[in-house]
Design an enzyme around this catalytic site. Sequence first.
Site, short mmCIF file in Angstrom:
data_model
loop_
_atom_site.label_atom_id
_atom_site.label_comp_id
_atom_site.label_asym_id
_atom_site.label_seq_id
_atom_site.Cartn_x
_atom_site.Cartn_y
_atom_site.Cartn_z
N GLY A 221 5.42 20.40 -32.35
CA GLY A 221 4.67 19.21 -31.98
C GLY A 221 3.83 18.66 -33.10
N ASP A 242 20.30 17.60 -34.83
CA ASP A 242 20.13 17.10 -36.19
C ASP A 242 18.67 16.66 -36.34
OD1 ASP A 242 20.20 15.81 -38.62
OD2 ASP A 242 21.91 14.53 -38.15
N ASP A 248 10.37 10.55 -39.44
CA ASP A 248 10.29 9.09 -39.52
C ASP A 248 10.23 8.47 -38.13
OD1 ASP A 248 10.39 9.20 -42.28
OD2 ASP A 248 12.58 9.08 -42.33
#
Length: 305
Positions: A221, A242, A248
Amino acid sequence: MASVTVVGSVNRDVVLQVRGLPRPGETVHAVGSREGMGGKGANQAVAAARLGSTVRLVAKVGGDARDILASLAGDGVDTGWIATAERTRTGLALITVDEPGENTIVLDGGANRELTVADLPEVLTTAGDVLMTQGEIPPEVTGAAITRAAAQGATVILNPAPAYAFDDDVLKRVDVLVPNLGELCTLLGVPVPATSGEVGRLLARHPLPVSALVVTLGADGAIVHDQDGTVHIPAPRVAAVDTVGAGDTFCGALADSLVRGRPLRAAAERAVLAAALSVTGVGAQSAMPTAEEVDLFAQQQEKTR
């Protein structure tokens, strides 16, 4: 409505899927490969746009990037401030991803290295906007973007990736610093702690001149550290496919929430959900969720509590 301006990198990603990441000197066989669009600036812009924000991207690409520009525009990103260096190649990222979803990345900056302060619009942001930038572009451009946006009344987010010695005068203008744990320790010049539970004590001993920090912890987290104290926001358990682009996605979702006026901790909670969703799909931009997907995921998490 206020908007998000991203100043950052644009890359073409080449991804190799392997069973295990190679050790130094080792050659491994890929079990698959693919190409995609990437770069921290482009990724964060797409993540915020997918969630419904109005997003502008300031960047520089090579003459080989027409498909990338079309893809960004298709995701709702305003590409009008992206300059083109016709004789230069767009940035290139070589990414290796193993079966559990962990990755290593080697980056050739390409046209990103040619982005200059002169490429920044004079009116970069307005009051109420969010400015988001990173470390994949020349440091002087990152610093100038932060200084200009802060003076124009925007909320400034800095994702120090890759991390380097940012000037304290620049950091003082940052509203929210968003490093991962390794990047935070690079900025502080200290070893990475054994557990994320030590982050609060680490920040108390080595304060940074920013208003607030959100430290991303991957599957654990995030930690929010601000004037109200330090709180850990756990991530939901998901089957990771993945992890490329998860950080981002987090940053784009954080910017989307902040530009909508959500408090920082609530914004970080939503960003954790968006990042968790992103690792269940393949690719960086291709796996970034929409607002509706995050809302549904949040509802599902509430039912399981």
